[in-house]
Write an enzyme that holds these catalytic residues in place. Sequence first.
Site, PDB file in Angstrom:
ATOM      1  N   LEU A  64       0.825  -1.213   0.000  1.00  0.00           N
ATOM      2  CA  LEU A  64       0.000   0.000   0.000  1.00  0.00           C
ATOM      3  C   LEU A  64       0.854   1.257   0.000  1.00  0.00           C
ATOM      4  CD1 LEU A  64      -2.562  -1.136   2.733  1.00  0.00           C
ATOM      5  CD2 LEU A  64      -2.692  -1.493   0.264  1.00  0.00           C
ATOM      6  N   TYR A 119       1.385  11.162 -11.884  1.00  0.00           N
ATOM      7  CA  TYR A 119       0.981  10.190 -10.877  1.00  0.00           C
ATOM      8  C   TYR A 119       0.497   8.902 -11.547  1.00  0.00           C
ATOM      9  CZ  TYR A 119      -1.864   8.093  -7.149  1.00  0.00           C
ATOM     10  OH  TYR A 119      -2.422   7.235  -6.240  1.00  0.00           O
ATOM     11  N   LYS A 123       2.061   5.080 -11.388  1.00  0.00           N
ATOM     12  CA  LYS A 123       1.262   3.927 -10.982  1.00  0.00           C
ATOM     13  C   LYS A 123       1.275   2.845 -12.063  1.00  0.00           C
ATOM     14  CE  LYS A 123      -0.449   4.788  -6.861  1.00  0.00           C
ATOM     15  NZ  LYS A 123      -0.144   3.886  -5.714  1.00  0.00           N
ATOM     16  N   ASN A 148     -11.692   6.731  -6.003  1.00  0.00           N
ATOM     17  CA  ASN A 148     -11.517   7.577  -4.824  1.00  0.00           C
ATOM     18  C   ASN A 148     -11.834   6.767  -3.570  1.00  0.00           C
ATOM     19  OD1 ASN A 148     -11.218  10.493  -6.012  1.00  0.00           O
ATOM     20  ND2 ASN A 148     -12.909   9.561  -7.139  1.00  0.00           N
ATOM     21  N   PRO A 310     -43.973  10.413  40.684  1.00  0.00           N
ATOM     22  CA  PRO A 310     -44.803   9.437  41.399  1.00  0.00           C
ATOM     23  C   PRO A 310     -46.281   9.830  41.427  1.00  0.00           C
ATOM     24  CG  PRO A 310     -42.766   9.801  42.595  1.00  0.00           C
ATOM     25  CD  PRO A 310     -42.787  10.812  41.489  1.00  0.00           C
ATOM     26  N   GLY A 311     -47.157   8.866  41.114  1.00  0.00           N
ATOM     27  CA  GLY A 311     -48.592   9.067  41.179  1.00  0.00           C
ATOM     28  C   GLY A 311     -49.203   9.816  40.016  1.00  0.00           C
TER      29      GLY A 311
END
Length: 399
Positions: A64, A119, A123, A148, A310-311
């Site tokens: 890589l 580039y 490659k 990409n 509560p209640g």
Amino acid sequence: MNILVTGAKGFVGKNLCENLKNIRDGKNNTRPGIKIEEIFEYDLDSTDAELDEFCSKADFVFNLAGVNRPKDMSEFKEGNFGFASKLLETLKKFNNKSPVMLSSSIQASLEGRFGDSEYGRSKRAGEDLFFEYGVQNGVKVLVYRFPNVVGKWIKPNYNSAVATFCNNIANDLPITVNDPATELEMLFIDDLTEEMFDAIEGKEHHCEFEGVKAVPNSDGKYCFAPITHKATLGYIVDCLKGFRNQPESLIIPEIPKGSFEKKLYSMYLSYLPKEKVAFPLKMNVDDRGSFTELLKTEKCGQVSVNISKPGITKGQHWHNSKWEFFIVVSGHALIEERKIGTDEVISFEVTGEDIKAVHMLPGYTHNIINLSKTDNLVTVMWANEQFDKEHPDTFFEKV
């Protein structure tokens, strides 16, 4: 199996290495056919002695390493061709005939806008070198031309517009979109990683290239990751802005399994600054307790949390077509529902110790009563639609 990863500290290398470790350490059991003993991580700060050791022991090699944004154009050849030569010569020195993978780019096609790319030429030279090495030495060579590549941990403001958009929008920085109609083909890093696992198992995907398009072919010269996504720059930015606005809107966009939006959202979140990781929610508080909307969806309603003292009795209303789930997660409650126009009442006693989901039926007025005299009642509520102030479909009537 010992695996060598060159460029291990780069974006792809880091993701691959960490996921290989998950397999090695038994954290990922989805690939039972892969047994890993050692992972050799090679990068710019590694030594020649380490390269020798790694190349003598490796059973599979991922190359890589490469240069994307050099200070000088000559660095392309050295970074993308020079090291490749060194790696292959070292493998030959130890007569290591393990499979070798090369990370190349669709720019190596030298087609279209990539036709005069330094580039791309570097490659392409690397590809030719690997193919020649494979033929001369009887070694399996896997040359991947990636589009990409995007995903978590990619460096923004470098060589990925998507990473830059994610970072800048997450951090409220400006972005520039020259042509919103420009379409990108994107390979998300997790899909790339899965393809690398396929390669280790000998199940890599082969293809030929028509320009920059990968055409699946089981006898193809090249390899490719089969799951990619295409989207315009304009659409990508629109999605990201929607993600950014989620803390205010509470709306989670549609993110179906495997979708581009799901993967992009995950990538976007990886760029959030600390101050945005947590965000406040609006609590509607009165002497009975509180009610807080948590999340909304575009097509599947919303989720809220209700706290009753509560209640206290809450609800006492009915809906024509809206329906809900009441899920008590803490406390002790009685839920009652009465069919409108009748004396027919159904009731459910529920607790956070034995969690149940109870339907609030359309056409039934309903309530929820906190039976405790000391503890608050906490109920998660899901409704099949977002609350609409203009059409609330909510009508008061005691059970």
